[in-house]
Design a protein around this motif. Structure first.
Motif, PDB file in Angstrom:
ATOM      1  N   ASP A  42       0.806  -1.220   0.000  1.00 46.67           N
ATOM      2  CA  ASP A  42       0.000   0.000   0.000  1.00 46.67           C
ATOM      3  C   ASP A  42       0.842   1.275   0.000  1.00 46.67           C
ATOM      4  O   ASP A  42       0.321   2.358  -0.247  1.00 46.67           O
ATOM      5  CB  ASP A  42      -0.930   0.020   1.221  1.00 46.67           C
ATOM      6  N   VAL A  43       2.118   1.156   0.302  1.00 48.27           N
ATOM      7  CA  VAL A  43       2.968   2.344   0.404  1.00 48.27           C
ATOM      8  C   VAL A  43       3.297   2.874  -0.987  1.00 48.27           C
ATOM      9  O   VAL A  43       3.793   2.139  -1.844  1.00 48.27           O
ATOM     10  CB  VAL A  43       4.265   2.027   1.169  1.00 48.27           C
ATOM     11  N   ILE A  44       3.032   4.138  -1.215  1.00 46.61           N
ATOM     12  CA  ILE A  44       3.324   4.781  -2.494  1.00 46.61           C
ATOM     13  C   ILE A  44       4.608   5.593  -2.410  1.00 46.61           C
ATOM     14  O   ILE A  44       5.444   5.550  -3.307  1.00 46.61           O
ATOM     15  CB  ILE A  44       2.148   5.671  -2.933  1.00 46.61           C
ATOM     16  N   TRP A  45       4.778   6.328  -1.324  1.00 45.73           N
ATOM     17  CA  TRP A  45       6.004   7.117  -1.135  1.00 45.73           C
ATOM     18  C   TRP A  45       6.287   7.203   0.355  1.00 45.73           C
ATOM     19  O   TRP A  45       5.372   7.438   1.148  1.00 45.73           O
ATOM     20  CB  TRP A  45       5.832   8.518  -1.730  1.00 45.73           C
ATOM     21  N   LYS A  46       7.520   6.981   0.735  1.00 45.76           N
ATOM     22  CA  LYS A  46       7.883   6.941   2.145  1.00 45.76           C
ATOM     23  C   LYS A  46       9.309   7.424   2.331  1.00 45.76           C
ATOM     24  O   LYS A  46      10.061   7.606   1.369  1.00 45.76           O
ATOM     25  CB  LYS A  46       7.772   5.503   2.669  1.00 45.76           C
ATOM     26  N   THR A  47       9.656   7.638   3.579  1.00 48.69           N
ATOM     27  CA  THR A  47      11.040   7.960   3.896  1.00 48.69           C
ATOM     28  C   THR A  47      11.889   6.700   3.778  1.00 48.69           C
ATOM     29  O   THR A  47      11.372   5.577   3.753  1.00 48.69           O
ATOM     30  CB  THR A  47      11.165   8.515   5.320  1.00 48.69           C
TER      31      THR A  47
END
Length: 582
Positions: free
Chosen positions: A291-296
């Motif tokens: 589900d992660v699209i953009w993260k650190t």
């Protein structure tokens, strides 16, 4: 105006950037004595300027998470201090939610990179052909995305009206080039609409030049995870347009703006492979969660556990969820606890609740990670005055974002217990895109159960993809409403609002949602409640009595729907107009 807002990147500033250390994304081989023109002439050094923006962003988000913003809403408070801004201390000189200097520093560096950091000029008409270096095109797109991200955050924090009628809505000063220190103070705030258009233009450029995602291929190697992608641009576009359509900024309720927001979220969903099931809630902290699209970027430490574990787990118990938030979690079948048909038992309030409750909230009797049972009743180890004087003020602690890792002072370390967990912050994900669509599509259509023209699914169908994260029974309540024709537009709006509150708990969404919705001050100023628990074991059986209590009052005024520009910035510049009421 403040020097740190106006500084143009020069040789000395560039050298200080590289002296901080090599980025995790690219490692420019800096020697230490290059002149400014040498930095821009060398692609590795030049790209390092953009990488430094990534570094700042990663450091800022990882230290923040969004937990802090929830202290200013009705989701949580800190165990050791009163929330000054929320209890009457708001002023143009004290706005802890604003990050003017930070984001403009990013924008100035991005503009310098776009002006000087590309060896070959790039025009928006260019695509990714064989006669250009793909990496450079990617960075061109990334720079525009990072500027869009920074400006969208500034717009969220500082956009507002100039008078009580809200007839003029201003955004932020738009910096679209390299300026001298005498030029920048002359740049006024652009209109809100012009800011939206400018950010959308940057996102369109990002969509044209960024890769769809970093999949491990030659052109998109996995070591560049964390960089901007087309997926991230689509997701940010859906967020930006949802804010623009919201009552705080769409004062005439122009349905066309809701249509744009719904279309952007729909496109983001379809670009990602149509409407998909969301990932397992148990894997929320997993680095490659679907589900992660953009993260650190990923780091490993036990800071979260040190700060937020309960005292009996050797933590400081900093974040205390409110009873207000606890009451927002429905029963396991999705029925709100206030519903007459609910199975909620006030004498056993934590049983048979939405599955996310156990994963987000630490409560009395919680077998927290299977080590010790949490005791927040009066006299218990995790209550105020138990193992710590600055223990929970509400009767709850935060579990979300923590993992089964030992704290620095945990004796389990001696038994080989891990002392670190994987850390990253979700900045954009499918859950947000889905809920953005639910909200916008509901405002456009006549019924949430009917798909809008040209779309493959309805707001209700997308909503159920989110609701199922509450457990296997979680769809029953909304299914019953829909099948009986009771799922009205107004009711669905409230369900979406509550779902956003739960799904984005401790991620910093709640404060901004309440304000863009223009919720009445009676709701925004609802006192923070906690649960006082009394234990009785006199009959040989442990019994508990639960009594709600007010823990912290709130005193927001009408002006806090829109944040103030920094006092010093307005004082030093005739070009900046302050928001009304500040």
């Amino acid at each position: 105006m403040k020097n740190n807002f106006y500084k143009v990147v020069c040789a000395g500033i560039l050298m200080s950037l590289f002296a901080v250390g090599c980025t995790d994304l690219l490692e420019p081989q800096y020697v230490g004595n290059e002149e400014t023109e040498d930095v821009w002439a060398n692609s590795k050094y030049a790209h390092g300027v953009l990488d430094k923006v990534y570094d700042w962003l990663n450091d800022n988000e990882r230290s923040y998470y969004g937990i802090e913003d929830d202290y200013y809403a009705d989701n949580a408070i800190q165990n050791n201090s009163v929330t000054r801004y929320a209890t009457g201390g708001a002023s143009a000189s004290y706005y802890p939610l604003g990050k003017w200097d930070y984001y403009y520093r990013n924008i100035i560096n991005i503009n310098q990179y776009l002006e000087y950091g590309l060896e070959l000029p790039i025009k928006v008409a260019d695509t990714i052909p064989t006669n250009r270096i793909p990496e450079k095109l990617f960075r061109f797109g990334e720079a525009h995305f990072l500027r869009a991200w920074s400006e969208s955050e500034l717009l969220k924090q500082y956009a507002g009206p100039t008078d009580a009628t809200k007839s003029v809505m201003l955004g932020i000063p738009l910096l679209r080039g390299v300026y001298s220190t005498t030029e920048i103070p002359l740049i006024p705030r652009s209109s809100y609409e012009d800011c939206i258009d400018a950010i959308l233009s940057d996102l369109d450029t990002a969509l044209a030049y960024c890769p769809f995602y970093y999949d491990g291929s030659t052109l998109t190697p996995v070591q560049y995870k964390g960089r901007a992608t087309q997926r991230a641009a689509w997701a940010l576009k859906s967020r930006l347009l949802l804010f623009a359509a919201s009552p705080a900024y769409n004062t005439t309720n122009d349905i066309a703006k809701w249509e744009q927001a719904a279309a952007a979220a729909y496109d983001a969903i379809m670009m990602d492979g149509s409407l998909l099931d969301l990932g397992d809630l148990n894997d929320e902290n997993y680095e490659v969660h679907i589900d992660v699209i953009w993260k650190t970027l990923l780091v490993k430490n036990n800071n979260m556990e040190n700060e937020h574990f309960p005292p009996s787990y050797y933590g400081s118990g900093r974040c205390n969820p409110s009873q207000n938030l606890v009451d927002a979690f429905p029963m396991a079948d999705g029925t709100p606890i206030a519903d007459a048909a609910s199975s909620y038992d006030p004498n056993n309030p934590y049983q048979n609740r939405d599955a996310r409750f156990d994963k987000f909230i630490v409560y009395n009797g919680d077998p927290f990670y299977g080590y010790k049972t949490i005791q927040t009743y009066i006299g218990g180890a995790d209550a105020k005055g138990g193992l710590r004087n600055d223990a929970t003020r509400t009767g709850y602690y935060m579990e979300r974002f923590t993992v089964d890792a030992a704290t620095d002072s945990d004796p389990r370390v001696k038994d080989g217990k891990s002392t670190s967990g994987s850390r990253f912050v979700r900045m954009l994900d499918r859950e947000e895109v889905y809920l953005n669509f639910c909200e916008a599509a509901n405002e456009v259509g006549a019924s949430p159960t009917v798909a809008l023209p040209g779309m493959d699914f309805s707001a209700y169908e997308v909503f159920q993809k989110i609701r199922v994260r509450g457990g296997s029974e979680a769809l029953q309540f909304t299914d019953s409403l829909a099948s009986n024709g009771l799922l009205t537009k107004d009711l669905f709006r409230e369900l979406v609002k509550n779902e956003r509150r739960i799904e984005f708990a401790f991620r910093g969404f709640r404060y901004w949602d309440l304000r863009r919705w223009l919720e009445p001050l009676s709701i925004i100023n609802e006192p923070i409640k906690g649960m006082e628990i009394t234990r009785d074991a006199s009959m040989g059986v442990e019994l508990f009595e639960y009594n709600e209590q007010i823990v912290e009052s709130r005193r927001y005024r009408e002006n806090t729907y829109y944040g103030p520009l920094p006092y010093d910035e307005v004082y030093k510049s005739d070009a900046l107009v302050q928001n009304y009421g500040w």
